[in-house]
Design a protein around this motif. Sequence first.
Motif, PDB file in Angstrom:
ATOM      1  N   THR A 172       0.821  -1.214   0.000  1.00 29.95           N
ATOM      2  CA  THR A 172       0.000   0.000   0.000  1.00 29.95           C
ATOM      3  C   THR A 172       0.855   1.266   0.000  1.00 29.95           C
ATOM      4  O   THR A 172       0.346   2.363   0.219  1.00 29.95           O
ATOM      5  CB  THR A 172      -0.936   0.025   1.225  1.00 29.95           C
ATOM      6  N   ALA A 173       2.150   1.108  -0.238  1.00 26.99           N
ATOM      7  CA  ALA A 173       3.040   2.273  -0.278  1.00 26.99           C
ATOM      8  C   ALA A 173       2.640   3.196  -1.427  1.00 26.99           C
ATOM      9  O   ALA A 173       2.225   2.735  -2.498  1.00 26.99           O
ATOM     10  CB  ALA A 173       4.481   1.829  -0.445  1.00 26.99           C
ATOM     11  N   MET A 174       2.794   4.486  -1.212  1.00 25.36           N
ATOM     12  CA  MET A 174       2.438   5.471  -2.232  1.00 25.36           C
ATOM     13  C   MET A 174       3.708   6.022  -2.895  1.00 25.36           C
ATOM     14  O   MET A 174       4.541   6.619  -2.222  1.00 25.36           O
ATOM     15  CB  MET A 174       1.648   6.630  -1.607  1.00 25.36           C
ATOM     16  N   PRO A 175       3.877   5.798  -4.194  1.00 19.08           N
ATOM     17  CA  PRO A 175       5.067   6.337  -4.870  1.00 19.08           C
ATOM     18  C   PRO A 175       5.124   7.859  -4.738  1.00 19.08           C
ATOM     19  O   PRO A 175       4.111   8.544  -4.879  1.00 19.08           O
ATOM     20  CB  PRO A 175       4.859   5.915  -6.330  1.00 19.08           C
ATOM     21  N   THR A 176       6.300   8.369  -4.453  1.00 21.63           N
ATOM     22  CA  THR A 176       6.486   9.816  -4.418  1.00 21.63           C
ATOM     23  C   THR A 176       6.348  10.349  -5.837  1.00 21.63           C
ATOM     24  O   THR A 176       6.929   9.801  -6.779  1.00 21.63           O
ATOM     25  CB  THR A 176       7.873  10.163  -3.850  1.00 21.63           C
ATOM     26  N   GLU A 177       5.582  11.422  -5.988  1.00 23.29           N
ATOM     27  CA  GLU A 177       5.326  11.971  -7.314  1.00 23.29           C
ATOM     28  C   GLU A 177       6.632  12.333  -8.012  1.00 23.29           C
ATOM     29  O   GLU A 177       7.495  12.969  -7.419  1.00 23.29           O
ATOM     30  CB  GLU A 177       4.428  13.204  -7.207  1.00 23.29           C
TER      31      GLU A 177
END
Length: 237
Positions: free
Chosen positions: A103-108
């Motif tokens: 569920t990690a969110m990639p850094t934009e």
Amino acid sequence: MTADSENATEELTELIRSARVVLWDFDGPICRLFAGHSAELVADGLVAWLESRGLRGLVTDTERDSLDPHLVLRAVDRRHPGSDLVAELEERLTKEELRATSTAMPTEYADVLIQTWRALGARMAVTTNNSPRVVRAYLDDRDLTSCFAPHIYGRTQDLHRLKPDPHCLNRALSAMGAAPGAALMIGDSPTDLEAARGAGVPFLGYARNERKAKLLTEAGAAHVVASLEPVLDLLRP
């Protein structure tokens, strides 16, 4: 644009374009590891596990209230360095970090920046306090492993060597045969900055909010960006 802002832009441009080796912190600049799997709940779980074994006293109220799983781990290691207890606690943290990768969110802009920088000839390494198993799992999922492999330097059993100690940065520089001045560290915390200073590596701060930006600037970071987009723009022809 003022003269000061022009000078700052020129300095940032030189910092980025002169980097031959880029050392990335993981949780922050590359992704938000605990975006969907709360770090606070992980810390609570580690403390609860200690309490279930009658070891509540190994963690102070301040350390318990920090809600930082790495701080809890290091606190226990300071009191029982190299013990089986610390090894089991570290493995529990690693398993929670592995759960968090789903569920990690990639850094934009991080993915495209990594790929672009690598295509331009820079070499990449990850230098992190997270488990290297976790970093590899995330990079595999994003098809980014080839941009870094084999240079992933994360948490080892020598927990006193976690950042702000420059150990993982020095390991990366040594393995890559790189001079500190030819490298650039991208991090999002004062401990990253301190580790970069200890290794003699130039530093670029990434701050996704004002609180993190303030912490970095107060720690003495000369260059802090709120987005990786301007870094990508400076690399493009």
